[in-house]
Write a protein that holds these residues in place. Structure first.
Motif, short mmCIF file in Angstrom:
data_model
loop_
_atom_site.label_atom_id
_atom_site.label_comp_id
_atom_site.label_asym_id
_atom_site.label_seq_id
_atom_site.Cartn_x
_atom_site.Cartn_y
_atom_site.Cartn_z
N SER A 17 0.84 -1.20 0.00
CA SER A 17 0.00 0.00 0.00
C SER A 17 0.88 1.24 0.00
CB SER A 17 -0.94 0.01 1.21
OG SER A 17 -0.19 0.08 2.41
N GLY A 18 0.27 2.35 -0.39
CA GLY A 18 0.99 3.62 -0.43
C GLY A 18 0.03 4.79 -0.41
N ASN A 19 0.58 6.00 -0.41
CA ASN A 19 -0.21 7.22 -0.39
C ASN A 19 0.13 8.10 -1.58
OD1 ASN A 19 -1.76 6.81 1.86
ND2 ASN A 19 -0.33 7.80 3.28
N ILE A 20 -0.88 8.79 -2.09
CA ILE A 20 -0.69 9.83 -3.10
C ILE A 20 -1.26 11.13 -2.52
CG2 ILE A 20 -1.52 10.74 -5.31
CD1 ILE A 20 0.65 8.83 -5.77
N ILE A 21 -0.45 12.18 -2.52
CA ILE A 21 -0.93 13.50 -2.10
C ILE A 21 -0.95 14.39 -3.33
CG2 ILE A 21 -0.56 15.48 -0.59
CD1 ILE A 21 0.99 13.67 1.29
N LEU A 22 -2.14 14.81 -3.73
CA LEU A 22 -2.34 15.62 -4.93
C LEU A 22 -2.81 17.02 -4.53
CD1 LEU A 22 -2.58 15.94 -8.04
CD2 LEU A 22 -4.90 15.00 -7.85
N THR A 23 -2.06 18.04 -4.93
CA THR A 23 -2.38 19.42 -4.61
C THR A 23 -2.38 20.26 -5.88
OG1 THR A 23 -1.30 19.19 -2.45
CG2 THR A 23 -1.76 21.43 -3.21
N ALA A 24 -3.45 21.02 -6.10
CA ALA A 24 -3.55 21.89 -7.28
C ALA A 24 -3.76 23.33 -6.84
CB ALA A 24 -4.70 21.44 -8.18
N THR A 25 -3.10 24.25 -7.53
CA THR A 25 -3.18 25.68 -7.20
C THR A 25 -3.27 26.50 -8.48
OG1 THR A 25 -1.81 25.33 -5.24
CG2 THR A 25 -2.06 27.59 -6.00
N SER A 26 -4.25 27.40 -8.55
CA SER A 26 -4.33 28.36 -9.65
C SER A 26 -4.00 29.74 -9.11
CB SER A 26 -5.72 28.35 -10.28
OG SER A 26 -6.71 28.76 -9.34
N ASP A 27 -3.50 30.63 -9.99
CA ASP A 27 -3.03 31.93 -9.52
C ASP A 27 -4.17 32.86 -9.14
OD1 ASP A 27 -3.77 31.94 -12.23
OD2 ASP A 27 -2.60 33.74 -12.65
N LEU A 28 -5.37 32.65 -9.69
CA LEU A 28 -6.53 33.49 -9.39
C LEU A 28 -7.76 32.61 -9.23
CD1 LEU A 28 -6.04 36.30 -12.09
CD2 LEU A 28 -5.61 36.54 -9.64
N LYS A 29 -8.88 33.25 -8.87
CA LYS A 29 -10.15 32.54 -8.80
C LYS A 29 -11.10 32.97 -9.91
CE LYS A 29 -9.90 31.82 -3.80
NZ LYS A 29 -10.54 32.06 -2.48
N GLY A 30 -10.65 33.88 -10.79
CA GLY A 30 -11.51 34.34 -11.87
C GLY A 30 -10.69 34.81 -13.06
N TYR A 31 -11.23 34.60 -14.27
CA TYR A 31 -10.51 34.92 -15.50
C TYR A 31 -11.49 35.45 -16.55
CZ TYR A 31 -7.13 31.88 -13.20
OH TYR A 31 -6.28 31.32 -12.28
N ILE A 32 -10.93 36.07 -17.59
CA ILE A 32 -11.73 36.52 -18.72
C ILE A 32 -11.29 35.77 -19.97
CG2 ILE A 32 -12.08 38.82 -17.73
CD1 ILE A 32 -9.95 39.85 -19.72
N VAL A 33 -12.07 35.91 -21.03
CA VAL A 33 -11.74 35.25 -22.30
C VAL A 33 -10.38 35.73 -22.79
CG1 VAL A 33 -12.41 35.08 -24.73
CG2 VAL A 33 -14.15 34.92 -22.94
N GLY A 34 -9.54 34.79 -23.21
CA GLY A 34 -8.22 35.12 -23.71
C GLY A 34 -7.14 35.13 -22.65
N GLN A 35 -7.51 35.01 -21.38
CA GLN A 35 -6.53 35.04 -20.29
C GLN A 35 -6.03 33.62 -20.01
OE1 GLN A 35 -8.06 36.91 -16.76
NE2 GLN A 35 -6.09 36.94 -15.71
N ALA A 36 -4.78 33.51 -19.58
CA ALA A 36 -4.18 32.21 -19.28
C ALA A 36 -4.35 31.88 -17.80
CB ALA A 36 -2.70 32.21 -19.65
#
Length: 423
Positions: free
Chosen positions: A163-182
């Motif tokens: 057995s083992g463990n996987i720790i998955l963490t995701a982070t985005s730079d903002l919480k909102g975006y507009i069309v054409g933004q990365a």
């Protein structure tokens, strides 16, 4: 058509898009080859929403109306041969929701005209659809400029007894975006096992909920990025970005039957584990100093995830150092989410001179390659596109909708539960 050669509605300056609270003016034009008796000529301005249980079905199960105003253009009389024009003007309500069209429902705004003819004669009708855009200012959403982070720990078995463990963490730079933004995305994966993981996939998801007799969820993948797997006993970091394509905005203020939500989902294929970040898609960008993609990724703070105690396998085999590695990207895919109705072109899009000049009214413009108008602040020059323009785009035919992804709260509670189990 007999005596009636032309019966149409023309909006002033050939406008297509309006804002809530604006006046809408135009003319009803009638061209006849002979005289036509009538009882009344009327024009109506109507805004409504309809939802169905079946895809692409206009027999609505549930409807709601936002406004319905009628003007009488002419009373009983006779129209002579030739062309006649009847001007009209309506004031759009400030509460009118943004136009939207999907497979299970739509928010439609239109002008309708009718020539009410004498008894036993057929009435003549025509209509003209227009679009309302109520811009979503992302700066009105609390903490929109903050990074968006979530994490989950999953215990799994392999080789029957290990057995083992996987720790998955995701982070985005903002919480909102507009069309054409990365969207700047960083993923941290700790593989605390002796088995390599499958590939990691980051997806931009759109969920549209339709309130019929029951809630119907239409979930689709808009864009997807795939990275390589993580070797055994490695701590890997994956930095990527997803470009926001032309999409309807997140919030349809004033509409209670259709809800539009967006998510970033990061998942491993083996073992199966995923995290979900809710985000907003708006029309006015987050007010902050723009960063280059390289710098913005570096400024996303690292997420400290508590490590689980050593598993039995670790205790038996001794200490396993966690090497830090970077994950290479394998593929990008930008999925075309819409099919566009013909008949509207970029030239149909007009702006009031007062709106263009005033700093309080953002400019209605187009991103290069986009097919949905959006508002941008500052001095912006509209860019024509190769595609036909319609707001909002019409969805293509899709199969039965999938269930909605977990909410942010559900994702957090799942992560906390996994961490508790690991301890």
């Amino acid at each position: 058509m007999g005596k009636l050669q032309l019966f149409e509605i023309r909006l002033s300056e050939s406008r297509v898009v309006y804002s809530p609270g604006e006046p809408l003016a135009g003319t009803v034009t009638v061209r006849l080859s002979g005289s036509l008796p009538y009882r009344a000529i009327k024009v109506s301005c109507v805004g409504s929403c309809g939802v169905s249980n079946k895809a692409n079905d206009t027999a609505w199960t549930v409807e709601e109306q936002y406004f319905n105003s009628t003007l009488s253009l002419a009373d009983k009389g006779v129209l002579t041969a030739g062309e006649h024009s009847f001007p009209f003007q309506f004031l759009l309500p400030a509460s009118a929701p943004t136009s939207f069209e999907g497979p299970f429902g739509k928010v439609v705004h239109q002008v309708k005209a009718v020539i009410d003819t004498p008894r036993f004669a057929k009435d003549h009708k025509c209509n003209k659809v227009f679009y309302i855009l109520c811009p979503l200012n992302l700066n009105d959403i609390p903490d929109i400029e903050q990074p968006n982070t979530t994490s989950i720990t999953k215990k799994f078995n392999y080789k029957l007894v290990k057995s083992g463990n996987i720790i998955l963490t995701a982070t985005s730079d903002l919480k909102g975006y507009i069309v054409g933004q990365a969207i700047q995305l960083r993923t941290d994966i700790e593989n605390k096992s002796g088995r390599d993981t499958g590939t990691v996939v980051a997806s931009l998801l759109q969920k549209v909920a339709y309130k019929s007799k029951r809630w119907i969820y239409d979930l689709r993948t808009i864009a997807e990025v795939e990275g390589s797997g993580v070797k055994a006993w490695k701590h890997a970091e994956w930095k990527e970005q997803i470009l926001v394509p032309a999409l309807p905005q997140s919030v349809l203020h004033g509409c209670s039957l259709i809800h539009v939500d967006y998510y970033i989902q990061v998942s491993l294929k083996l073992p199966e584990v995923s995290v979900t970040l809710p985000i907003y898609i708006g029309n006015i960008a987050v007010n902050r100093v723009p960063l280059t993609p390289a710098r913005s990724l570096q400024h996303i703070p690292s997420v400290v995830v508590p490590s689980a105690p050593p598993e039995e396998e670790e205790a038996a085999s001794g200490y396993h150092p966690m090497d830090n590695v970077s994950i290479p990207t394998k593929s990008h895919s930008q999925i075309q989410a819409f099919s566009y109705a013909p008949g509207l072109s970029f030239q149909d899009l007009r702006l009031d001179s007062d709106q263009t000049a005033s700093p309080n009214h953002p400019t209605l413009c187009l991103a290069t390659g986009a097919t949905v108008p959006y508002y941008a602040e500052g001095s912006v020059v509209p860019v024509p596109t190769a595609s036909s323009l319609i707001l909002p785009p019409e969805y293509s035919t899709w199969g039965y909708p999938y269930e909605a992804p977990p909410s942010y709260e559900q994702s957090c509670s799942s992560a906390n539960s996994s961490l508790s189990n690991g301890n």
